[in-house]
Design a protein around this motif. Structure first.
Motif, PDB file in Angstrom:
ATOM      1  N   ALA A   1      -9.630   2.090   0.866  1.00  0.00           N
ATOM      2  CA  ALA A   1      -9.884   2.026   2.313  1.00  0.00           C
ATOM      3  C   ALA A   1     -10.539   3.316   2.787  1.00  0.00           C
ATOM      4  O   ALA A   1     -11.473   3.291   3.601  1.00  0.00           O
ATOM      5  N   ARG A   2     -10.077   4.435   2.254  1.00  0.00           N
ATOM      6  CA  ARG A   2     -10.699   5.707   2.655  1.00  0.00           C
ATOM      7  C   ARG A   2     -12.148   5.769   2.198  1.00  0.00           C
ATOM      8  O   ARG A   2     -13.022   6.261   2.910  1.00  0.00           O
ATOM      9  N   MET A   3     -12.418   5.257   0.988  1.00  0.00           N
ATOM     10  CA  MET A   3     -13.818   5.235   0.538  1.00  0.00           C
ATOM     11  C   MET A   3     -14.656   4.302   1.419  1.00  0.00           C
ATOM     12  O   MET A   3     -15.836   4.572   1.664  1.00  0.00           O
ATOM     13  N   SER A   4     -14.028   3.226   1.909  1.00  0.00           N
ATOM     14  CA  SER A   4     -14.756   2.333   2.815  1.00  0.00           C
ATOM     15  C   SER A   4     -15.096   3.038   4.127  1.00  0.00           C
ATOM     16  O   SER A   4     -16.138   2.773   4.727  1.00  0.00           O
ATOM     17  N   VAL A   5     -14.211   3.916   4.566  1.00  0.00           N
ATOM     18  CA  VAL A   5     -14.543   4.711   5.760  1.00  0.00           C
ATOM     19  C   VAL A   5     -15.753   5.587   5.452  1.00  0.00           C
ATOM     20  O   VAL A   5     -16.667   5.731   6.270  1.00  0.00           O
ATOM     21  N   GLU A   6     -15.786   6.123   4.236  1.00  0.00           N
ATOM     22  CA  GLU A   6     -16.928   6.973   3.831  1.00  0.00           C
ATOM     23  C   GLU A   6     -18.236   6.184   3.711  1.00  0.00           C
ATOM     24  O   GLU A   6     -19.272   6.586   4.239  1.00  0.00           O
ATOM     25  N   ASP A   7     -18.171   5.074   2.964  1.00  0.00           N
ATOM     26  CA  ASP A   7     -19.428   4.423   2.579  1.00  0.00           C
ATOM     27  C   ASP A   7     -19.719   3.120   3.328  1.00  0.00           C
ATOM     28  O   ASP A   7     -20.756   2.488   3.090  1.00  0.00           O
ATOM     29  N   GLY A   8     -18.800   2.720   4.208  1.00  0.00           N
ATOM     30  CA  GLY A   8     -19.090   1.559   5.050  1.00  0.00           C
ATOM     31  C   GLY A   8     -18.876   0.209   4.395  1.00  0.00           C
ATOM     32  O   GLY A   8     -19.170  -0.837   5.005  1.00  0.00           O
ATOM     33  N   MET A   9     -18.347   0.167   3.174  1.00  0.00           N
ATOM     34  CA  MET A   9     -18.142  -1.146   2.552  1.00  0.00           C
ATOM     35  C   MET A   9     -16.942  -1.846   3.187  1.00  0.00           C
ATOM     36  O   MET A   9     -15.897  -1.246   3.441  1.00  0.00           O
TER      37      MET A   9
ATOM     38  N   LEU B   1       1.621  -2.959   4.459  1.00  0.00           N
ATOM     39  CA  LEU B   1       0.348  -2.356   4.883  1.00  0.00           C
ATOM     40  C   LEU B   1       0.524  -1.067   5.671  1.00  0.00           C
ATOM     41  O   LEU B   1      -0.448  -0.352   5.925  1.00  0.00           O
ATOM     42  N   LYS B   2       1.748  -0.769   6.081  1.00  0.00           N
ATOM     43  CA  LYS B   2       1.947   0.362   7.002  1.00  0.00           C
ATOM     44  C   LYS B   2       1.377   1.676   6.471  1.00  0.00           C
ATOM     45  O   LYS B   2       0.672   2.386   7.215  1.00  0.00           O
ATOM     46  N   PRO B   3       1.623   2.040   5.220  1.00  0.00           N
ATOM     47  CA  PRO B   3       1.058   3.325   4.773  1.00  0.00           C
ATOM     48  C   PRO B   3      -0.468   3.377   4.915  1.00  0.00           C
ATOM     49  O   PRO B   3      -1.022   4.369   5.401  1.00  0.00           O
ATOM     50  N   MET B   4      -1.140   2.326   4.522  1.00  0.00           N
ATOM     51  CA  MET B   4      -2.596   2.309   4.644  1.00  0.00           C
ATOM     52  C   MET B   4      -3.034   2.336   6.107  1.00  0.00           C
ATOM     53  O   MET B   4      -3.990   3.034   6.481  1.00  0.00           O
ATOM     54  N   LEU B   5      -2.303   1.575   6.941  1.00  0.00           N
ATOM     55  CA  LEU B   5      -2.689   1.507   8.353  1.00  0.00           C
ATOM     56  C   LEU B   5      -2.405   2.812   9.077  1.00  0.00           C
ATOM     57  O   LEU B   5      -3.155   3.203   9.983  1.00  0.00           O
ATOM     58  N   ASP B   6      -1.337   3.490   8.685  1.00  0.00           N
ATOM     59  CA  ASP B   6      -1.106   4.801   9.285  1.00  0.00           C
ATOM     60  C   ASP B   6      -2.240   5.760   8.915  1.00  0.00           C
ATOM     61  O   ASP B   6      -2.599   6.644   9.692  1.00  0.00           O
TER      62      ASP B   6
ATOM     63  N   THR C   1       0.852  -1.185   0.000  1.00  0.00           N
ATOM     64  CA  THR C   1       0.000   0.000   0.000  1.00  0.00           C
ATOM     65  C   THR C   1       0.890   1.237   0.000  1.00  0.00           C
ATOM     66  O   THR C   1       2.071   1.157   0.331  1.00  0.00           O
ATOM     67  N   LEU C   2       0.298   2.342  -0.398  1.00  0.00           N
ATOM     68  CA  LEU C   2       1.016   3.626  -0.394  1.00  0.00           C
ATOM     69  C   LEU C   2       0.026   4.688   0.015  1.00  0.00           C
ATOM     70  O   LEU C   2      -1.175   4.538  -0.178  1.00  0.00           O
ATOM     71  N   ASP C   3       0.539   5.768   0.552  1.00  0.00           N
ATOM     72  CA  ASP C   3      -0.323   6.917   0.836  1.00  0.00           C
ATOM     73  C   ASP C   3       0.403   8.192   0.424  1.00  0.00           C
ATOM     74  O   ASP C   3       0.906   8.938   1.255  1.00  0.00           O
ATOM     75  N   LEU C   4       0.439   8.396  -0.861  1.00  0.00           N
ATOM     76  CA  LEU C   4       1.142   9.559  -1.423  1.00  0.00           C
ATOM     77  C   LEU C   4       0.325  10.837  -1.171  1.00  0.00           C
ATOM     78  O   LEU C   4      -0.902  10.778  -1.065  1.00  0.00           O
ATOM     79  N   PRO C   5       1.004  11.965  -1.133  1.00  0.00           N
ATOM     80  CA  PRO C   5       0.261  13.227  -1.187  1.00  0.00           C
ATOM     81  C   PRO C   5      -0.611  13.222  -2.447  1.00  0.00           C
ATOM     82  O   PRO C   5      -0.226  12.643  -3.477  1.00  0.00           O
ATOM     83  N   GLN C   6      -1.764  13.871  -2.372  1.00  0.00           N
ATOM     84  CA  GLN C   6      -2.731  13.748  -3.467  1.00  0.00           C
ATOM     85  C   GLN C   6      -2.179  14.267  -4.802  1.00  0.00           C
ATOM     86  O   GLN C   6      -2.516  13.726  -5.854  1.00  0.00           O
ATOM     87  N   ASP C   7      -1.327  15.279  -4.776  1.00  0.00           N
ATOM     88  CA  ASP C   7      -0.795  15.741  -6.071  1.00  0.00           C
ATOM     89  C   ASP C   7       0.129  14.691  -6.689  1.00  0.00           C
ATOM     90  O   ASP C   7       0.138  14.497  -7.901  1.00  0.00           O
ATOM     91  N   GLU C   8       0.878  13.996  -5.848  1.00  0.00           N
ATOM     92  CA  GLU C   8       1.738  12.924  -6.381  1.00  0.00           C
ATOM     93  C   GLU C   8       0.903  11.745  -6.874  1.00  0.00           C
ATOM     94  O   GLU C   8       1.223  11.100  -7.875  1.00  0.00           O
ATOM     95  N   ALA C   9      -0.163  11.467  -6.153  1.00  0.00           N
ATOM     96  CA  ALA C   9      -1.050  10.389  -6.586  1.00  0.00           C
ATOM     97  C   ALA C   9      -1.667  10.729  -7.938  1.00  0.00           C
ATOM     98  O   ALA C   9      -1.777   9.870  -8.826  1.00  0.00           O
ATOM     99  N   ALA C  10      -2.047  11.989  -8.083  1.00  0.00           N
ATOM    100  CA  ALA C  10      -2.636  12.432  -9.358  1.00  0.00           C
ATOM    101  C   ALA C  10      -1.622  12.286 -10.500  1.00  0.00           C
ATOM    102  O   ALA C  10      -1.954  11.838 -11.599  1.00  0.00           O
ATOM    103  N   ALA C  11      -0.374  12.643 -10.205  1.00  0.00           N
ATOM    104  CA  ALA C  11       0.665  12.531 -11.237  1.00  0.00           C
ATOM    105  C   ALA C  11       0.902  11.057 -11.595  1.00  0.00           C
ATOM    106  O   ALA C  11       1.090  10.704 -12.765  1.00  0.00           O
ATOM    107  N   LEU C  12       0.883  10.218 -10.584  1.00  0.00           N
ATOM    108  CA  LEU C  12       1.071   8.784 -10.835  1.00  0.00           C
ATOM    109  C   LEU C  12      -0.088   8.250 -11.675  1.00  0.00           C
ATOM    110  O   LEU C  12       0.109   7.456 -12.610  1.00  0.00           O
ATOM    111  N   TYR C  13      -1.281   8.694 -11.370  1.00  0.00           N
ATOM    112  CA  TYR C  13      -2.445   8.271 -12.158  1.00  0.00           C
ATOM    113  C   TYR C  13      -2.287   8.694 -13.625  1.00  0.00           C
ATOM    114  O   TYR C  13      -2.529   7.905 -14.546  1.00  0.00           O
TER     115      TYR C  13
END
Lengths: 468, 468, 468
Positions: free
Chosen positions: C292-300, C338-343, C255-267
């Motif tokens: 995982a963040r969307m699961s926090v939002e929508d409960g899936m 899993l550490k980035p996601m778990l953090d 897992t990774l948790d990049l800053p959103q601008d870096e994630a956008a660039a990777l996308y």
């Protein structure tokens, strides 16, 4: 009193024990097939008596002497000679006494089982070896070894060995096998082609070995094609002396399948002596694929023994050399490592590659899934440190559900300790019988299937896997 | 009714259970040797009453509170204080109620066994803890803790602890140990030299720790030689307060043996604070070899606890600090990692290095083969998450066949939960008795050997491994 | 005679067997919750008869045909079609004969248990399948499949399936689920959101998949924000068709948790098609955290199935495509991965992430310690090659002591072989009953706790983990 319990290694529950005993009784007297091991063919060629108890049981057996070394007994005191010739020779009786003084170290180990089995069933002892009776033990074994019926050939026959494979390097002249074949003795002692010394660029004396390889075969080992032909020539020579299999002891299971021009360039590199360890690893990997292709050509079964970190201790290696008890397993990957070879030959229906591991985590995660899919792959039995009651049990428990019994290859004793052969096969038969009995008792096999499988694991699968 | 089954952890087969019970009965009343753990020496120095049930059983024990946290109970609700001082103090009775409400989570866990053992055998409960009886449980424990015979020293004697080792950092003044020694109490509470804070460049406050280290020892910690001498000085100081061992908690088992000038340069680097994590790892590795060499000099036993990824959760670490239940094992290599140290000192017959792992795959593949060869190595017992009935059983099943019993070192409780000490030793004795009984029942040991080994695993091997 | 032993998989000791039987009898008739699997929803939408025995038992089931392939039976002979359309169609009766000829290969395997269970309990056979009776077996199954009460919906009801989750890709129109919902049948067949084809840049057709993803959702998949919104839209659509969970099949657990601008660039990078395999891995890792963040939002509920090396054999993949029995587990790390996601989300009390592994070494070393600490994590059941009697037993033995029962999530059948569903759940219930009985017999649980836990493992923990 006796040294071996007639119900040893069977489940302790009464009914289950009875079933295990019944399954075992159907296989206990079957002949021994020993398709992989390290006995000295000279024993059977010359048929001289074994020199003395220490040289039979202690000095050549790194399973045994490493345990004493681990508790502080010096190698020299056990009669292991230093390579520089500076060791003072040890009185074998003193070595034996030292062995007896430390015999309690083998409690709970397979070496303990094997030694006691040989003491009782080969030499007739009923009292355990102790520091106090070391001398009389020594005398009795020594006297017995002098008897005609305890010479190597007689023991071979008495052990009911139907076929014994030894392992020789590519440069070996196979003189002892010739002598056995030429003799009037009917015992089947076959060789196995083990080319590590001319395949591993990091093997001691590799350059000189290549020269000898060329000289021996008349091939131009200066070229990649000539080098490969030299292997073909030697493989044929080994087949002529009974070999049905090759064997490859590599630190990893890495394979490669380079384009032939790149393989040729890599060969030139390692032959020059100017190579990195990564190039050595690449060359070993390429050669596994080449050997597999030759096996498709000539039908030889291929054994890969991967994952030993040899000669872990620098000073022991410098002073005493190879096979001195300081070979340590290491984590081994097969999934990525075998892919190049498997992409090349993995779907060949007539090829058999037997995989051996010292990393038990690969049984369920890698080896059983691979052997349960690829026609060319089968699992070799539990190896070395894991050729033990618990080790064999774990092997069956973990592999069977994924690749079944029929992608396995029966038992190997893999030993240089001749008198341990019946003991080792007996342990394997008992543990397999116990495992099969448990499957019956828990509704996973019928009794009929269990009896049939017991025989298959003991004889049939060995013969088919090794083409014996 | 009772909370503990008198035959717990024995095999369920009648005859085998009888044998296990017999073996156990020969060791169950032997004194406790606790050569490694984390009890607070202050308890025995001041001998004050334990404050309350929550502070005895819940708040200091990360085995316990992590399980509640894993099911969504907040750390704060369990009375764990935030480092920034912002936590609202919790009523210990409420913490206890929360604990009781979630006590079912411990079903099938070693914590469940240990807690019930203490509830019954220390505090006399015969009914299980439930949400309903939490209050009366609390009152009874709290009242009991107020009695003279439940003070730390009295419990120490009642638990039949012959020797208890605590673990102190290199900068610790050992005042509590001094106070114990100076007291009229005869209990043997010894310290252990744990220098992580002055050995690990990534330890919080490393630079300041080094300064304190220099000040404390009068050595010039600006130089490599002075730094090493500071260790020698502190090791001697710890030995004067009973220490027979050192302890090293490293993320990996990496060792190095650099030439001394390179080691000195590396020390200068890490001391400067300007270093990479690879350099930190190298320094830790070099220091293991240096510590091993000092152990050759001064005879201290060396313990290496490798493989914990400490403080896995960033926010828990930031908010609550170390030892908060978020330490996770990670894959650990010993074969390559230990080679530099073993090439340096592995064949020393009088050195003892005890290895501990959180990666059970290394038991059979790496640790037992290493301990079964190197005189300097022994296996520490099953550690942390694996100090459990199934964990200890696997440890014996996997290691014994390769390194035997005599390259192991008995049991460690390794706890900071004082009342769990008798429970933990009892679990270990029972599981060992069951294991030995199985070996007897399957013909792998004689009864006499099993009785002898049970005592060795409980007492003799601990004393010899730890030089007690 | 029968094909299944009524006491199968229970301990063989009499008293213990009785206890296991009692525990099992309390759960054997509970309804089946199947929260993860690969049944075809079309079966239940159209409710047509299953075509023939070969297409029911052999051709779609890679557990089955890989075993025959491993022994040299060609894929084509088993009726597996080549992707290029060049295969000659096989007579299903001939495929069945081939299957019967090799049925002994399944001795000791879970497939053998499942097949015999279906033969007896679904089709009423009492004699084992043999080469000789293959034809009559075929006829009987074929005839039976023609009966109304053997149509998919009738079997679903007869199997007492309370809820069955299928797995659909993000681009699936869910037409079959719509049709089921619109029908008058009350069976609960829900979908699961499996977005691998639009999350994994190395998935075949990724670029085209993204275009379809945009078209389907009306989101601007040219932007990172639009791409994430497209997921939100589809997740909502899947929830509208019953989904409570998502599923992610990744080669590793990275897992990774990049800053959103870096994630956008990777996308942008992976969307362009010009990316490295490291970037593909990074993107998959980032997306796990986003999911995982969307699961926090929508409960899936989020399922991570990590560690399969898919399509190991190049030629089988080229000729026959995905899911052809050549997926091999590989060593998997969860601790660092899993550490980035778990953090980011590990301490969320209302999030549930279920972890599945094909690397059993991670059970005790990584997964149980992680699940025993993080509120967001739970362990999925033993998966794939380890969904077997020995595999489930090891799973319980190794995980329970560290994370308890309550951080696990009951059983998954994870199958595309419909008739194996009752068999698989039955195996799981039996092995759990046997495990619980052992804990009772060895003093680690009370009988009352064991009965309660059996029900929890069968029903309660499944419902709570999957929010059913």
């Amino acid at each position: 009193m006796s040294l071996t319990d007639p119900d040893r290694l069977f489940p302790y529950d009464g009914a289950l024990r009875g079933l295990a005993r019944a399954i075992y009784s159907g296989i206990k007297d079957l002949p021994i097939l020993s398709p992989h091991g390290h006995c000295d063919p000279r024993w059977f060629a010359e048929n001289d008596r074994f020199p003395n108890p220490a040289e039979l049981f202690v000095i050549p057996d790194h399973y045994v002497f490493r345990m004493l070394v681990s508790q502080g007994v010096p190698m020299e005191a056990l009669g292991i000679a230093r390579q520089d010739g500076s060791s003072v020779p040890q009185d074998p009786r003193k070595v034996w006494q030292l062995f007896a003084d430390h015999f309690h170290l083998f409690r709970g180990t397979p070496s303990g089982l094997w030694l006691n089995h040989a003491f009782e069933h080969v030499f007739g002892f009923l009292e355990p070896l102790t520091p106090e009776n070391a001398d009389s033990y020594y005398d009795h074994i020594d006297d017995t070894l002098g008897m005609e019926q305890f010479r190597p050939r007689a023991l071979f026959d008495r052990f009911k060995i139907e076929c014994l494979a030894t392992t020789e390097g590519a440069l070996d002249d196979l003189r002892w096998h010739k002598q056995i074949i030429a003799s009037d003795w009917a015992g089947r002692v076959i060789t196995t082609y083990r080319p590590d010394a001319v395949v591993d660029p990091e093997f001691k004396g590799f350059a000189a070995n290549l020269d000898a390889f060329g000289a021996l075969t008349g091939e131009d080992i200066g070229s990649w094609a000539g080098y490969l032909n030299a292997h073909r020539t030697r493989r044929a020579y080994f087949r002529d002396h009974g070999a049905t299999a090759t064997d490859h002891g590599h630190p990893t299971a890495q394979t490669l399948d380079l384009p032939q021009d790149e393989a040729a360039a890599l060969y030139a590199k390692v032959q020059s002596g100017d190579f990195t360890s990564a190039e050595a690893e690449a060359f070993r990997g390429q050669m596994l694929t080449e050997m597999a292709r030759m096996s498709v050509e000539d039908g030889m079964v291929m054994q890969i023994h991967a994952g030993a970190r040899r000669n872990h201790n620098a000073s022991v290696y410098a002073d005493f050399g190879r096979d001195m008890g300081f070979d340590i397993p290491q984590r081994t990957d097969f999934v990525s490592a075998l892919k190049p070879m498997l992409d090349a030959v993995g779907m060949e229906p007539d090829l058999t590659i037997l995989l051996f591991t010292l990393d038990e985590t690969t049984y369920g995660r890698e080896l059983a899934p691979l052997a349960g899919a690829y026609p060319a792959l089968k699992l070799g039995p539990a190896w070395w440190f894991f050729d033990s009651p618990e080790g064999i049990k774990r092997y069956r428990q973990i592999t069977t559900e994924t690749c079944g019994f029929y992608n396995t290859a029966g038992f190997n004793d893999d030993t240089r300790a001749f008198c341990s052969i019946p003991a080792r096969h007996d342990v394997s038969r008992r543990v397999d019988a116990a495992f099969l009995a448990e499957l019956v008792a828990t509704g996973r096999l019928t009794e009929e299937e269990a009896f049939d499988l017991a025989r298959a694991l003991t004889v049939d699968l060995v013969k088919s896997a090794y083409k014996l």
